[in-house]
Design a protein around this motif. Sequence first.
Motif, PDB file in Angstrom:
ATOM      1  N   TYR A  74       0.835  -1.205   0.000  1.00 17.33           N
ATOM      2  CA  TYR A  74       0.000   0.000   0.000  1.00 17.33           C
ATOM      3  C   TYR A  74       0.873   1.260   0.000  1.00 17.33           C
ATOM      4  O   TYR A  74       0.611   2.200  -0.752  1.00 17.33           O
ATOM      5  CB  TYR A  74      -0.933  -0.008   1.219  1.00 17.33           C
ATOM      6  CG  TYR A  74      -1.696   1.272   1.395  1.00 17.33           C
ATOM      7  CD1 TYR A  74      -2.821   1.544   0.622  1.00 17.33           C
ATOM      8  CD2 TYR A  74      -1.285   2.229   2.313  1.00 17.33           C
ATOM      9  CE1 TYR A  74      -3.512   2.723   0.765  1.00 17.33           C
ATOM     10  CE2 TYR A  74      -1.971   3.409   2.473  1.00 17.33           C
ATOM     11  CZ  TYR A  74      -3.087   3.656   1.692  1.00 17.33           C
ATOM     12  OH  TYR A  74      -3.761   4.834   1.843  1.00 17.33           O
ATOM     13  N   CYS A  75       1.900   1.269   0.826  1.00 15.75           N
ATOM     14  CA  CYS A  75       2.812   2.424   0.862  1.00 15.75           C
ATOM     15  C   CYS A  75       3.507   2.613  -0.481  1.00 15.75           C
ATOM     16  O   CYS A  75       3.704   3.746  -0.931  1.00 15.75           O
ATOM     17  CB  CYS A  75       3.841   2.264   1.972  1.00 15.75           C
ATOM     18  SG  CYS A  75       3.131   2.405   3.618  1.00 15.75           S
ATOM     19  N   TYR A  76       3.870   1.509  -1.131  1.00 24.14           N
ATOM     20  CA  TYR A  76       4.486   1.604  -2.449  1.00 24.14           C
ATOM     21  C   TYR A  76       3.505   2.223  -3.449  1.00 24.14           C
ATOM     22  O   TYR A  76       3.872   3.107  -4.226  1.00 24.14           O
ATOM     23  CB  TYR A  76       4.941   0.222  -2.932  1.00 24.14           C
ATOM     24  CG  TYR A  76       5.444   0.244  -4.348  1.00 24.14           C
ATOM     25  CD1 TYR A  76       6.705   0.742  -4.635  1.00 24.14           C
ATOM     26  CD2 TYR A  76       4.666  -0.217  -5.404  1.00 24.14           C
ATOM     27  CE1 TYR A  76       7.177   0.785  -5.937  1.00 24.14           C
ATOM     28  CE2 TYR A  76       5.120  -0.189  -6.701  1.00 24.14           C
ATOM     29  CZ  TYR A  76       6.376   0.313  -6.964  1.00 24.14           C
ATOM     30  OH  TYR A  76       6.834   0.365  -8.259  1.00 24.14           O
ATOM     31  N   ILE A  77       2.256   1.771  -3.439  1.00 25.35           N
ATOM     32  CA  ILE A  77       1.247   2.295  -4.370  1.00 25.35           C
ATOM     33  C   ILE A  77       1.039   3.787  -4.160  1.00 25.35           C
ATOM     34  O   ILE A  77       0.982   4.563  -5.122  1.00 25.35           O
ATOM     35  CB  ILE A  77      -0.080   1.518  -4.225  1.00 25.35           C
ATOM     36  CG1 ILE A  77       0.091   0.081  -4.696  1.00 25.35           C
ATOM     37  CG2 ILE A  77      -1.200   2.205  -4.996  1.00 25.35           C
ATOM     38  CD1 ILE A  77      -1.090  -0.827  -4.391  1.00 25.35           C
ATOM     39  N   VAL A  78       0.931   4.216  -2.902  1.00 24.24           N
ATOM     40  CA  VAL A  78       0.753   5.643  -2.607  1.00 24.24           C
ATOM     41  C   VAL A  78       1.991   6.423  -3.050  1.00 24.24           C
ATOM     42  O   VAL A  78       1.877   7.511  -3.623  1.00 24.24           O
ATOM     43  CB  VAL A  78       0.458   5.864  -1.107  1.00 24.24           C
ATOM     44  CG1 VAL A  78       0.506   7.331  -0.740  1.00 24.24           C
ATOM     45  CG2 VAL A  78      -0.904   5.279  -0.752  1.00 24.24           C
TER      46      VAL A  78
END
Length: 127
Positions: A108-112
């Motif tokens: 999720y952090c990568y996507i954001v």
Amino acid sequence: MFTLKMLHVFCAYATGVGFILRGVLVILDNPARHHRVTKRLPHLIDTCLLFSGLLMVLYWNISPVTQHWLLAKLVALLFYIGFGLVMIRWGNTEIRRWIGLLGGVLIYCYIVGVAHSKSVFSIFSFL
């Protein structure tokens, strides 16, 4: 179009918070994880997130083939879904639930990060 983007951003952050909350409920084996709202609200938010993203892609006429950051988000989304399944459905041991939660949060952090930097190498943009 600004309103659509704001809806997308709101749903993106809401899905992240919801993922973490559901993960905590699953790890603690809290009965609230079986509540109707806890099970259905994430689907509503994720559907809104997906449709707002698709509408923005169509409106701005961008393609994952030419915009590599968008392709990276789509591939990472599949991993995010996989970690969610490990955490919620296939997590029959506590270690699997933790792997699903931590893996999902990292993805999720990568996507954001990709969304903010418009770069496949979003992790390195914060250094």
